[in-house]
Write an enzyme that holds these catalytic residues in place. Structure first.
Site, PDB file in Angstrom:
ATOM      1  CE  LYS A   1      52.505 -14.018  14.784  1.00  0.00           C
ATOM      2  NZ  LYS A   1      52.183 -15.045  15.777  1.00  0.00           N
TER       3      LYS A   1
ATOM      4  N   GLY B   1      45.963 -20.669  18.949  1.00  0.00           N
ATOM      5  CA  GLY B   1      45.788 -21.392  20.208  1.00  0.00           C
ATOM      6  C   GLY B   1      44.724 -22.471  20.178  1.00  0.00           C
TER       7      GLY B   1
ATOM      8  CB  ALA C   1      47.908 -19.342  14.164  1.00  0.00           C
ATOM      9  N   GLY C   2      47.493 -22.283  15.377  1.00  0.00           N
ATOM     10  CA  GLY C   2      46.589 -23.421  15.402  1.00  0.00           C
ATOM     11  C   GLY C   2      47.275 -24.776  15.392  1.00  0.00           C
TER      12      GLY C   2
ATOM     13  CG  ASN D   1      53.546 -19.363  22.365  1.00  0.00           C
ATOM     14  OD1 ASN D   1      53.781 -18.182  22.522  1.00  0.00           O
ATOM     15  ND2 ASN D   1      53.628 -20.187  23.374  1.00  0.00           N
ATOM     16  CB  THR D   2      49.152 -22.649  22.397  1.00  0.00           C
ATOM     17  OG1 THR D   2      48.997 -21.238  22.309  1.00  0.00           O
ATOM     18  CG2 THR D   2      48.299 -23.171  23.537  1.00  0.00           C
TER      19      THR D   2
END
Lengths: 66, 285
Positions: free
Chosen positions: B113, B174, B209-210, B231-232
């Site tokens: 990645k 994040g 992301a986001g 992830n987050t």
């Protein structure tokens, strides 16, 4: 003989291989990858790659990430 | 006697030399503890998980290795180049990740990645460095999954450079702001996947992301994305295990919803019940 490992300066014995260094650091057998002067040293070459004065060594592993 | 149609199977997603059974790819960072991470990864249904490459801590004896907490027989590890701000560093980190995964015998050694970041505050990608690193890693034999902004032209350039997948950000890493610009993601999908625009329907676009909530995942998938990487949104949820399951269901729901074909939006109402036969007085008629 002086080298840099992960950004810190260290004294090692002349003639040490990458494998000797990992053994000294208690890292032998642990999953880690080694770069010397910005080139990866494959695992199979750890026992015969001899370190030189002022080598810049990075020893890395995998951590959690996104 | 009625029969219930079985739920439709969601097909696997080919990405380069890999085939993902789950279209949800999850990260392994930011978990409060290893046990929660293990359970959340399982609840997410993901068979590919991202990891980061970092210096061994040589002074203090660290505790468990991340690798002890990943089911490496089941999971394909996707190493990232997070924290790199130049093409050169990203290429180095990608090669170190490959070396680690080769030692472990994990198939993830042949993909990466790719992230080349512009600055620490926004964590937005540096497009010039990203393109440069993408070319070099493709040349070196990697399947490159390329983190990008939601700029459609940049996405096309990365595809042309040989990226196995372009992964536009929904919003900054994040941030939990979801799909900030659905129109831009829509244009990327059209440009890369619609033959009428020179795209290839099977070219994988993964929104990365986001993404903060299950509805964000569903929005990305309803736009026509092939997968979502996050992830987050799971790791920092109050209950990461429940959130992981919710994200998994949202990913499936969005995939099915896109293919089912949504109704057009209209300014005014259209009644679901017939007007014929109403007994009431209708205002104005």
């Amino acid at each position: 003989m002086q080298i840099t490992i992960n950004g810190d300066s260290r004294e090692i014995h002349p003639g040490w291989t990458v494998a000797d260094l990992l053994g000294h650091l208690d890292l032998r057998g642990r999953p880690c990858a080694v770069e010397v002067n910005r080139n990866v040293i494959p695992h199979r070459r750890h026992t015969d790659h001899v370190l030189s004065h002022q080598d810049e060594v990075e020893v890395v592993t995998l951590v959690g990430g996104g | 006697m009625s029969t219930i149609t079985p739920l439709q199977e969601i097909p696997p997603l080919p990405v380069g030399r890999f085939t993902l059974r789950s279209r949800l790819v999850v990260g392994t960072g930011k978990y409060e503890n290893a046990a929660t991470m293990r359970s959340a990864l399982e609840a997410s249904g993901a068979d590919a998980v991202t990891v980061a490459v970092r210096r061994e801590r040589l002074v203090n004896e660290e505790g468990r290795s991340l690798l002890e907490d990943l089911d490496l027989d089941r999971l394909t590890v996707l190493p990232n180049t997070a924290g790199c701000f130049s093409a050169e560093d990203a290429v180095r980190v990608a090669r170190l990740g490959r070396e680690l995964l080769e030692q472990l015998g994990n198939p993830g050694s042949s993909w990466v990645k790719l992230e080349v970041l512009g600055d620490r505050k926004t964590l937005l990608p540096d497009p010039v460095g990203t393109l440069e690193a993408c070319r070099e890693l493709v040349e070196d034999g990697f399947d490159v999954l390329c983190y990008s902004s939601d700029d459609p032209i940049m996405a096309a350039r990365l595809r042309d450079a040989g990226a196995a997948s372009v992964m536009p950000a929904g919003s900054p890493i994040g941030s939990g702001r979801g799909i900030a610009n659905p129109a831009a993601i829509g244009i990327i999908l059209e440009l890369l996947k619609d033959p009428a625009s020179g795209g290839i329907p099977d070219y994988p676009v993964i929104v990365d992301a986001g993404v903060g909530t299950p509805s964000d995942v569903a929005v990305a998938m309803e736009l026509g994305a092939d997968g979502v990487l996050l992830n987050t949104g799971i790791a920092h949820a109050s209950d990461p295990i429940a959130m992981a399951q919710a994200m998994r269901l949202a990913c499936d729901a969005g995939w099915l919803g896109y293919r089912a074909g949504r109704i057009p939006k209209r300014m005014y109402a259209t009644a679901s019940s017939p007007w014929d036969g109403v007994i009431s007085t209708i205002p104005g008629e």
